[in-house]
Design a protein around this motif. Sequence first.
Motif, short mmCIF file in Angstrom:
data_model
loop_
_atom_site.label_atom_id
_atom_site.label_comp_id
_atom_site.label_asym_id
_atom_site.label_seq_id
_atom_site.Cartn_x
_atom_site.Cartn_y
_atom_site.Cartn_z
N LYS A 95 -12.44 4.45 2.01
CA LYS A 95 -11.29 4.86 1.67
C LYS A 95 -10.97 4.21 0.41
O LYS A 95 -9.98 3.28 0.58
CB LYS A 95 -10.08 4.81 2.50
CG LYS A 95 -10.47 5.74 3.87
CD LYS A 95 -9.36 5.51 4.79
CE LYS A 95 -9.51 6.26 6.03
NZ LYS A 95 -8.45 6.01 7.10
N PRO A 112 -2.68 -0.11 10.72
CA PRO A 112 -4.05 -1.07 11.23
C PRO A 112 -4.92 -1.15 9.90
O PRO A 112 -5.56 -2.13 9.85
CB PRO A 112 -4.43 -0.20 11.99
CG PRO A 112 -3.95 1.27 12.18
CD PRO A 112 -2.85 1.03 11.60
N ASP A 113 -4.95 -0.22 8.93
CA ASP A 113 -5.62 -0.64 7.67
C ASP A 113 -5.07 -1.71 7.00
O ASP A 113 -5.97 -2.38 5.83
CB ASP A 113 -5.81 0.66 6.69
CG ASP A 113 -6.55 1.74 7.41
OD1 ASP A 113 -7.01 1.36 8.11
OD2 ASP A 113 -6.53 2.90 6.84
N PHE A 114 -4.07 -2.18 6.93
CA PHE A 114 -3.26 -3.28 6.32
C PHE A 114 -2.67 -4.11 7.39
O PHE A 114 -1.60 -4.45 7.51
CB PHE A 114 -2.37 -2.86 5.21
CG PHE A 114 -2.78 -1.73 4.59
CD1 PHE A 114 -3.44 -1.96 3.45
CD2 PHE A 114 -2.41 -0.25 4.86
CE1 PHE A 114 -3.67 -0.98 2.50
CE2 PHE A 114 -3.14 0.87 4.05
CZ PHE A 114 -3.62 0.33 3.04
N PRO A 115 -3.62 -5.03 8.02
CA PRO A 115 -3.33 -5.70 9.29
C PRO A 115 -2.19 -6.72 9.14
O PRO A 115 -2.12 -7.62 8.28
CB PRO A 115 -4.57 -6.40 9.71
CG PRO A 115 -5.69 -5.88 8.93
CD PRO A 115 -5.22 -5.19 7.83
N LEU A 159 -4.54 -11.77 2.06
CA LEU A 159 -4.24 -10.46 1.75
C LEU A 159 -5.33 -9.65 1.09
O LEU A 159 -5.38 -8.68 1.35
CB LEU A 159 -2.97 -10.34 0.92
CG LEU A 159 -2.00 -9.21 0.75
CD1 LEU A 159 -1.35 -8.91 2.27
CD2 LEU A 159 -0.94 -9.47 -0.09
N GLN A 219 -13.54 0.00 5.45
CA GLN A 219 -13.62 0.73 6.61
C GLN A 219 -14.60 0.39 7.37
O GLN A 219 -15.13 1.38 8.28
CB GLN A 219 -13.11 2.15 6.35
CG GLN A 219 -11.74 2.31 5.79
CD GLN A 219 -10.64 2.22 6.78
OE1 GLN A 219 -10.98 2.67 7.82
NE2 GLN A 219 -9.56 1.83 6.24
N LEU A 272 5.14 -3.13 5.62
CA LEU A 272 5.27 -2.14 4.99
C LEU A 272 6.52 -1.63 4.37
O LEU A 272 6.73 -0.95 3.63
CB LEU A 272 4.12 -0.86 5.14
CG LEU A 272 2.83 -1.52 5.53
CD1 LEU A 272 2.13 -0.20 6.25
CD2 LEU A 272 2.20 -1.98 4.47
N GLN A 323 0.64 -6.65 7.57
CA GLN A 323 1.43 -6.75 6.45
C GLN A 323 2.51 -5.82 6.82
O GLN A 323 2.50 -4.56 7.39
CB GLN A 323 0.61 -5.90 5.43
CG GLN A 323 0.86 -6.13 3.98
CD GLN A 323 0.15 -5.72 2.91
OE1 GLN A 323 -1.24 -5.52 3.06
NE2 GLN A 323 0.52 -5.44 1.78
N SER A 361 -8.38 -9.27 3.83
CA SER A 361 -7.71 -8.33 5.10
C SER A 361 -7.34 -6.92 4.69
O SER A 361 -7.45 -5.86 5.34
CB SER A 361 -6.86 -8.94 5.95
OG SER A 361 -7.33 -10.22 6.21
N SER A 362 -6.53 -6.86 3.59
CA SER A 362 -5.84 -5.56 3.20
C SER A 362 -6.59 -5.07 2.05
O SER A 362 -6.87 -3.88 2.07
CB SER A 362 -4.38 -5.99 2.90
OG SER A 362 -3.75 -6.14 4.17
N PRO A 375 0.77 -1.13 0.09
CA PRO A 375 0.01 -0.09 -0.05
C PRO A 375 0.73 1.50 0.06
O PRO A 375 2.23 1.23 0.35
CB PRO A 375 -0.88 -0.10 1.30
CG PRO A 375 -0.23 -1.09 2.31
CD PRO A 375 0.89 -1.88 1.35
N SER A 377 -9.01 -2.55 3.71
CA SER A 377 -8.55 -1.17 3.89
C SER A 377 -9.43 -0.28 3.21
O SER A 377 -9.43 0.92 3.60
CB SER A 377 -7.11 -1.11 3.33
OG SER A 377 -7.09 -1.67 1.99
N ARG A 433 -7.57 3.48 -1.06
CA ARG A 433 -6.38 2.65 -0.38
C ARG A 433 -6.23 1.30 -1.01
O ARG A 433 -5.14 0.54 -0.91
CB ARG A 433 -7.04 2.23 1.15
CG ARG A 433 -7.06 3.21 2.03
CD ARG A 433 -5.95 3.06 2.85
NE ARG A 433 -5.90 3.63 4.12
CZ ARG A 433 -5.02 5.02 4.53
NH1 ARG A 433 -4.24 5.17 3.84
NH2 ARG A 433 -5.17 5.32 5.79
#
Lengths: 367, 205
Positions: free
Chosen positions: A252, B181-184, A234, A245, B188, B186, A237-238, A116, A242, A255
């Motif tokens: 968002k 926290p938006d990308f638990p 991934l 929300q 970065l 992971q 969860s991401s 990200p 992300s 993201r």
Amino acid sequence: MVTLYKQISKFVVAPVLLGFLLVPVSIADPGRAEQQKIVINAYVDGYVLPAYQSFVEETKQLTKKLKMLCEDRQEERLVDVQMAFTSSVLGWSRVLPVRFGPIRLHNRMERVFFWPDTKSRVSKHTSRLLQEFEGKDIDFTHRSIAAQGLPALEYLLYSSISRNLLDAEKPNCGVAVSISKNIYRIATDILAEWNGDDGYRAVVLSPGPENQTYRTADEALAEILKSTSEILQLIASSMLNSSLQGSPDDAKAKRAPFWRSDLTLQSLQVTLGTVKTFVLEAHFSSLMKKEDQGLGKNLIFELDQALGVFSDIHLKNTSWVELVKTPEGHAQLTYLTNPVLGAHNLLAEEISQAMGINVGFNSLDGD
Amino acid sequence: MEINRRAFLGTLLATSLIPLSFDALAIKNRSILLAPFRSQAGYFLGFLNRSGQLEAKIKLPWRGHGLAISPKIGQAVLFSRRPGRFAVVINLMTHGIQYEFATPANRHFYGHGVFSSDGKYLFATENDFENERGVIGIYDAQKNYIRVGEYPSFGIGPHEIILSRDGKTLIVANGGILTHPDFPRQKLNLYNMSLPSVFLIKRQE
């Protein structure tokens, strides 16, 4: 080459070993060993190598189309470039479930796919490249990885500055060619390192006491299962959560990967479809006992449920950025995380156990 | 307190508990082990005797990680696993939850903390994720664990934190891994991760 993979083995073997200590399942069945070999072979030769080969071809085409645009800055050539970019992103989405091997060396994964990007590093560092461009190929050795891959190219092709690609006075086209060449070079290097007598293909297909990375077929198989379940985790969860929300008002959208080009959904769909295809074609189910075969069907069911959501969403013809903000779209995408996580859990726990394999920790786990 | 870790883990596995971590303390002359664990019914904090038998358990709404224990005030704090923002204060006599508290919205716990030697303050490793830096949150144990300040951890990803034997120095391990926290969970910053580091925060005399 073998020395390079020793670096990887440190990170891979330890958790797998721990898994075996905790769950000492070992089935010394020659028939099973042969079947494992068939599955691993089908995964590598039937999926990994052709997918990387395609990615090489797609990025080569992208570079070619960009050069043509720089030579003749016509609108239709920009459209050709954007189509080639779409093919490259989807090609990348096909190789995304391969989260081990040469892609993990030299920060290749992050160089191709810097995500990200919570701090807008892609636009900042790509803008810096534009300012400092000297009209020749960029040496990326000491450049930010945020400006080296598909997101950087996406910024040049799909943001408010995309029209500058048509302006011969601007450096944008030259910078885009350099970035595209860089991606192509990385793709070529990855494929080359999978191939060859002592390439990663040979490492995966020849487990044994002398193999620094995989001492048994179980270990190679655990790597494949872990990598596959990790991309599913991934995605849910991401990549999805992300953006979601918890509510449309808080969503968002930016993201998510590839939001600028509105390729987010297509990219996720291709990755999930790819997982389904290689699970079926590599006959993962053949490694489970007859009474556990239902787990394989459950996995396909979960993936089909997820893929079905994409079909419904595409009918709406709404962009990703708008979709996550609408209550109905948000609800659909929230639902999508369930079958994806269901598929993840099946692979990481039930299916791997039914195969007599403990996949151990993945890179998203840890203390 | 002298419990062989391997033998203890073996006992837990035999009882089909999956311990996520554990900490021990001696209270009323008997050893008690506190271990967050997972079962099919969800996440729990277990109180175990030195034979590994479960004496009591508390159901948790989230997965616990590390514990800070203060025998002096008879309390333990269980932190949620990163990127969780919640913690519970456990009364060591009653085995019940006394308080719940959370980080501010722009911080999350890294799962570990430690009490000052007098039990008055709790120090917790936390993530200031928008500014990509680690901090040590300071909580007042005498005022229902309100957050009264923070120290920088001088690195990214502070994890374990301990207090020196003389009670004057906090020792913080910065893991070096950036998360949000938006990308638990992971990682970065694998491309430019600096080496893990340890920092000492010494109390002024």
